[in-house]
Design a protein around this motif. Structure first.
Motif, short mmCIF file in Angstrom:
data_model
loop_
_atom_site.label_atom_id
_atom_site.label_comp_id
_atom_site.label_asym_id
_atom_site.label_seq_id
_atom_site.Cartn_x
_atom_site.Cartn_y
_atom_site.Cartn_z
N ASP A 76 0.85 -1.18 0.00
CA ASP A 76 0.00 0.00 0.00
C ASP A 76 0.89 1.23 0.00
OD1 ASP A 76 -1.60 2.27 1.06
OD2 ASP A 76 -3.18 0.75 1.26
N SER A 77 0.87 1.98 -1.09
CA SER A 77 1.76 3.14 -1.24
C SER A 77 1.41 4.27 -0.28
CB SER A 77 1.72 3.65 -2.68
OG SER A 77 0.40 3.99 -3.06
N GLN A 78 0.16 4.34 0.15
CA GLN A 78 -0.23 5.38 1.10
C GLN A 78 0.17 5.02 2.52
OE1 GLN A 78 -4.36 6.40 0.64
NE2 GLN A 78 -4.15 6.94 -1.52
N LEU A 79 -0.02 3.76 2.88
CA LEU A 79 0.38 3.31 4.22
C LEU A 79 1.88 3.03 4.29
CD1 LEU A 79 -2.52 0.78 5.00
CD2 LEU A 79 -2.29 3.13 5.83
N LYS A 80 2.50 2.86 3.11
CA LYS A 80 3.93 2.57 3.00
C LYS A 80 4.30 1.27 3.73
CE LYS A 80 5.65 7.25 2.25
NZ LYS A 80 4.33 7.79 1.88
N ARG A 81 3.48 0.27 3.51
CA ARG A 81 3.75 -1.05 4.08
C ARG A 81 2.95 -2.11 3.33
NH1 ARG A 81 -0.37 -3.18 7.07
NH2 ARG A 81 -1.97 -1.75 7.89
N SER A 82 3.31 -3.35 3.59
CA SER A 82 2.57 -4.46 3.01
C SER A 82 1.27 -4.66 3.77
CB SER A 82 3.42 -5.74 3.08
OG SER A 82 2.72 -6.84 2.54
N VAL A 83 0.21 -4.96 3.04
CA VAL A 83 -1.10 -5.18 3.64
C VAL A 83 -1.51 -6.62 3.39
CG1 VAL A 83 -3.56 -4.61 3.45
CG2 VAL A 83 -1.85 -2.78 3.38
N TYR A 84 -1.99 -7.30 4.46
CA TYR A 84 -2.47 -8.66 4.31
C TYR A 84 -3.95 -8.62 3.91
CZ TYR A 84 -3.78 -13.46 5.42
OH TYR A 84 -4.26 -14.75 5.34
N CYS A 85 -4.34 -9.53 3.05
CA CYS A 85 -5.67 -9.50 2.43
C CYS A 85 -6.82 -9.44 3.43
CB CYS A 85 -5.84 -10.69 1.51
SG CYS A 85 -5.72 -12.30 2.35
N ALA A 86 -6.69 -10.09 4.59
CA ALA A 86 -7.79 -10.16 5.55
C ALA A 86 -7.50 -9.41 6.84
CB ALA A 86 -8.13 -11.62 5.86
N GLU A 87 -6.44 -8.63 6.88
CA GLU A 87 -6.08 -7.96 8.12
C GLU A 87 -7.11 -6.92 8.53
OE1 GLU A 87 -3.43 -4.08 7.50
OE2 GLU A 87 -2.31 -5.89 6.98
N ASP A 88 -7.31 -6.79 9.85
CA ASP A 88 -8.23 -5.79 10.39
C ASP A 88 -7.88 -5.57 11.86
OD1 ASP A 88 -10.26 -4.14 11.18
OD2 ASP A 88 -11.89 -5.39 10.40
N THR A 89 -7.16 -4.51 12.14
CA THR A 89 -6.73 -4.23 13.51
C THR A 89 -7.84 -3.62 14.36
OG1 THR A 89 -5.84 -2.10 12.77
CG2 THR A 89 -4.31 -3.96 12.89
N SER A 90 -9.01 -3.39 13.77
CA SER A 90 -10.12 -2.85 14.55
C SER A 90 -10.89 -3.93 15.28
CB SER A 90 -11.08 -2.07 13.63
OG SER A 90 -11.81 -2.96 12.80
N SER A 96 -10.83 -9.80 9.11
CA SER A 96 -12.20 -9.62 8.66
C SER A 96 -12.18 -9.51 7.13
CB SER A 96 -12.81 -8.34 9.27
OG SER A 96 -12.46 -7.19 8.51
N PRO A 97 -13.35 -9.46 6.48
CA PRO A 97 -13.40 -9.35 5.02
C PRO A 97 -13.39 -7.91 4.50
CG PRO A 97 -15.60 -9.73 5.85
CD PRO A 97 -14.69 -9.72 7.05
N LYS A 98 -13.04 -6.94 5.34
CA LYS A 98 -13.21 -5.53 4.96
C LYS A 98 -12.40 -5.12 3.72
CE LYS A 98 -9.62 -3.04 7.50
NZ LYS A 98 -9.34 -1.89 8.37
N ASN A 99 -11.28 -5.82 3.42
CA ASN A 99 -10.47 -5.44 2.26
C ASN A 99 -11.05 -5.94 0.94
OD1 ASN A 99 -8.45 -4.06 3.71
ND2 ASN A 99 -7.44 -5.99 4.25
N GLY A 109 -9.08 -18.43 3.67
CA GLY A 109 -9.90 -19.47 3.06
C GLY A 109 -11.26 -19.60 3.71
N SER A 110 -11.42 -19.01 4.88
CA SER A 110 -12.69 -19.03 5.59
C SER A 110 -13.43 -17.70 5.46
CB SER A 110 -12.44 -19.33 7.07
OG SER A 110 -13.60 -19.17 7.84
N ILE A 111 -12.70 -16.62 5.67
CA ILE A 111 -13.29 -15.28 5.75
C ILE A 111 -13.81 -14.79 4.40
CG2 ILE A 111 -12.70 -12.85 6.13
CD1 ILE A 111 -10.76 -13.85 8.33
N LEU A 112 -12.99 -14.89 3.36
CA LEU A 112 -13.38 -14.33 2.06
C LEU A 112 -14.59 -15.05 1.45
CD1 LEU A 112 -9.80 -13.64 0.64
CD2 LEU A 112 -11.36 -12.03 1.77
N PRO A 113 -14.64 -16.39 1.45
CA PRO A 113 -15.84 -17.07 0.93
C PRO A 113 -17.10 -16.77 1.74
CG PRO A 113 -13.98 -18.57 0.94
CD PRO A 113 -13.56 -17.35 1.71
N ALA A 114 -16.98 -16.66 3.06
CA ALA A 114 -18.15 -16.43 3.91
C ALA A 114 -18.76 -15.06 3.65
CB ALA A 114 -17.77 -16.58 5.38
N GLY A 115 -17.95 -14.12 3.19
CA GLY A 115 -18.48 -12.81 2.81
C GLY A 115 -18.58 -11.82 3.95
#
Length: 556
Positions: free
Chosen positions: A115-129, A143-146, A175-181
């Motif tokens: 992520d060029s704005q965050l200036k770091r690598s982002v994991y597909c399902a990451e959610d620190t909230s 979470s599926p927020k991304n 494999g669980s989060i993204l399919p579940a929606g």
């Protein structure tokens, strides 16, 4: 008195007309076809991580009649189903199957991206909230927020005013989060640090009792203690290479990558290792059966959806490669697990009352060592040296430190802010980078992603790369490797390309309203969600670009 009599007569006449009209209406309605939407009790979607299409048939002489053979015999198979984008990675595959879309639209362009704005690598399902539920680790900050579009599971929830239950289960969080929606009732994944199945506060504040009870059994230790030996005598594995090959990876504590693999060493110590043995799939399907029973899926009269992903096939494939005894044994064991799962579904719902489909998130290349051993083209590729060389060149020429920030998903990412601050010639930097990469022996081509339409490239590959390009999340230069060349070490294998070994996947439907058959017409991963939408008479996901497999859905 006469007036009163006339009034009664009039009322009786009106009443008789009303009764006659009601009878006529009922008679007409009885002749009309029912408008009630017919749906199965439950849909079960299964993704086999890293399942090449040919695995449906390669080991079929040793498959049972109730597993993969039953699937092919009783189901409808779209034999030429391909992934229409690159890179062919796990997160992208799971997201695309269920969104009916591609990374360009659903935003899941890799397992990770820069992520060029965050200036770091982002994991597909990451959610620190959110917080982990089920352990004290950070493995549940997911979470599926991304994911930027809805899934077929979301659309089922919407179509039934959220009465349908949707649950995702996989060893891998993605494999669980993204399919579940986005609207799922639950998603569960395995935490290799604690040995527990966990979730996040995105879904719930507390694990249901049935998951807690399963965790308390510590079944993971029981599976690890079994070790891993071959299901049949090892000399009968005639479809695989010899057991001890230099291009197969060793597990921790092993002297050589040979059977029996001493997984008992990890019991109570390293729960992560369950992912690298076939019993990881067994445990996943055991939890799936428990979810069906405990959550009473398919019993409410409203169609429910269980999304299951079997991940151990991927870990084994990465470590040993497609031609190993380990991968053959893994699929023979998975076949037996499937037979057991189908029998469970038959007993629970009755044949024909559930809709099941199976596919894969990607395939896999042959191990480079195997190819070399058999005089086939291929090889390994690494770009660290060329990136170091280019950064040194650009620093001396433009006084920019680390012009190339990173290389990810076959893409080069530039430090745009630094280039602008130095007032450097960005077009010249891109031209130099492309020219240098094109000199490398394992590189087929390199080109500017912002000018992809101008690239001289085979149309199918150009479309695949275009479908994988997201302007907000993708890089700047795409590096196209030659066929069978992989990024990685000299042991095991990987995936990610748009070539058939990575992009040709199984796609088989079985059960409710599915007539046995096959089609050799070309279809795509994105057609799966569109097909389910047609069968269930619900809306396609919001970013869906797929089309129903009409050879299957014409009866609807």
């Amino acid at each position: 008195m006469k007036k009163f009599y006339l009034l009664l007569t009039a009322l009786a006449f009106i009443s008789s007309i009303s009764i006659a009209q009601k009878k006529t209406t009922k008679a007409i309605e009885s002749k009309q076809p029912s408008t009630d939407v017919k749906r199965p009790k439950i849909v079960i979607g299964m993704v086999i991580d890293q399942m090449r299409w040919d695995y449906l048939y390669r080991f079929s002489n040793r498959y049972s009649n109730g597993g993969f053979k039953r699937l092919v015999k009783e189901g409808f198979s779209a034999e030429n189903t391909f992934i229409p984008y690159t890179p062919t990675y796990t997160a992208c595959g799971h997201a695309s199957i269920y969104t009916g879309s591609v990374p360009a639209i659903n935003g899941i362009i890799g397992n990770d991206w820069y992520d060029s704005q965050l200036k770091r690598s982002v994991y597909c399902a990451e959610d620190t909230s959110v917080r982990t539920v089920g352990s004290n680790t950070r493995a549940g900050l997911m979470s599926p927020k991304n994911m930027l579009s809805s899934t077929i599971t979301d659309e089922l929830r919407l179509a039934t005013n959220f009465k349908s239950k949707v649950i995702g289960i996989s060893l891998k969080d993605r494999g669980s989060i993204l399919p579940a929606g986005h609207t799922a009732n639950a998603a569960y994944w395995f935490d290799g640090q604690s040995g527990n199945w966990i979730t996040s506060t995105y879904y719930t504040e507390k694990l249901p009792a049935w998951v807690e009870n399963y965790n308390n059994l510590k079944m993971v230790d029981k599976f690890l203690e079994k070790n891993w030996n071959t299901l049949y005598p090892i000399e009968t594995y005639s479809l695989s290479t010899a057991d001890d090959r230099s291009y197969e990876g060793k597990s921790r504590g092993e002297q050589a990558p040979v059977f029996p693999h001493p997984f008992k060493l990890y019991a109570g110590k390293n729960y992560e290792m369950i992912k690298s043995m076939p019993y990881g799939n067994t445990m996943t399907l055991d939890l799936a059966k428990l979810a069906i029973t405990s959550e009473k899926l398919g019993e409410s009269g409203t169609t429910d959806f269980l999304a299951v992903s079997c991940s151990s096939t991927d870990y084994v494939g990465h470590q040993y490669g497609p031609n190993s005894i380990e991968i053959e044994d893994t699929y023979l064991r998975l076949d037996k697990d499937l037979e057991d799962f189908f029998n469970f579904l038959d007993n629970k719902y009755g044949k024909g009352n559930y809709l099941f489909f199976i596919s894969a998130d990607h395939g896999a290349a042959h191990a480079p060592g195997f190819l070399e051993e058999n005089k086939l083209p291929g090889g390994t590729f690494g770009d660290s040296q060329i990136i170091k060389k280019l950064n040194t060149l650009f620093e001396s020429k433009y006084n920019i430190k680390k012009t190339i920030v990173t290389s990810t998903n076959s893409q080069i990412v530039f430090n745009h802010e630094a280039i602008e601050e130095a007032k450097a010639d960005y077009d010249a930097i891109k031209r130099t980078t492309i020219a240098e990469f094109r000199k490398l022996p394992h590189v087929a081509d390199a080109f500017d992603l912002s000018k992809l339409s101008e690239a001289t490239l085979v149309e199918s590959l150009k479309k695949s790369i275009t479908n994988g390009y997201n302007a907000r999340r993708s890089g700047d230069i795409y590096i196209l490797l030659r066929p069978a060349v992989i990024e990685g070490s000299k042991t095991g294998t990987t995936h990610g390309s748009g070539y058939p070994y990575d992009s040709h996947i199984p796609c088989v439907f079985m059960g409710w309203n599915v007539k046995p058959g096959k089609t050799n017409k070309t279809h795509y991963m994105t057609d799966i969600a569109a097909t389910i939408a047609a069968m269930l008479h619900i809306q396609m996901p919001s970013g869906c670009i797929g089309e129903p497999i009409t050879e299957l859905t014409h009866q609807f």
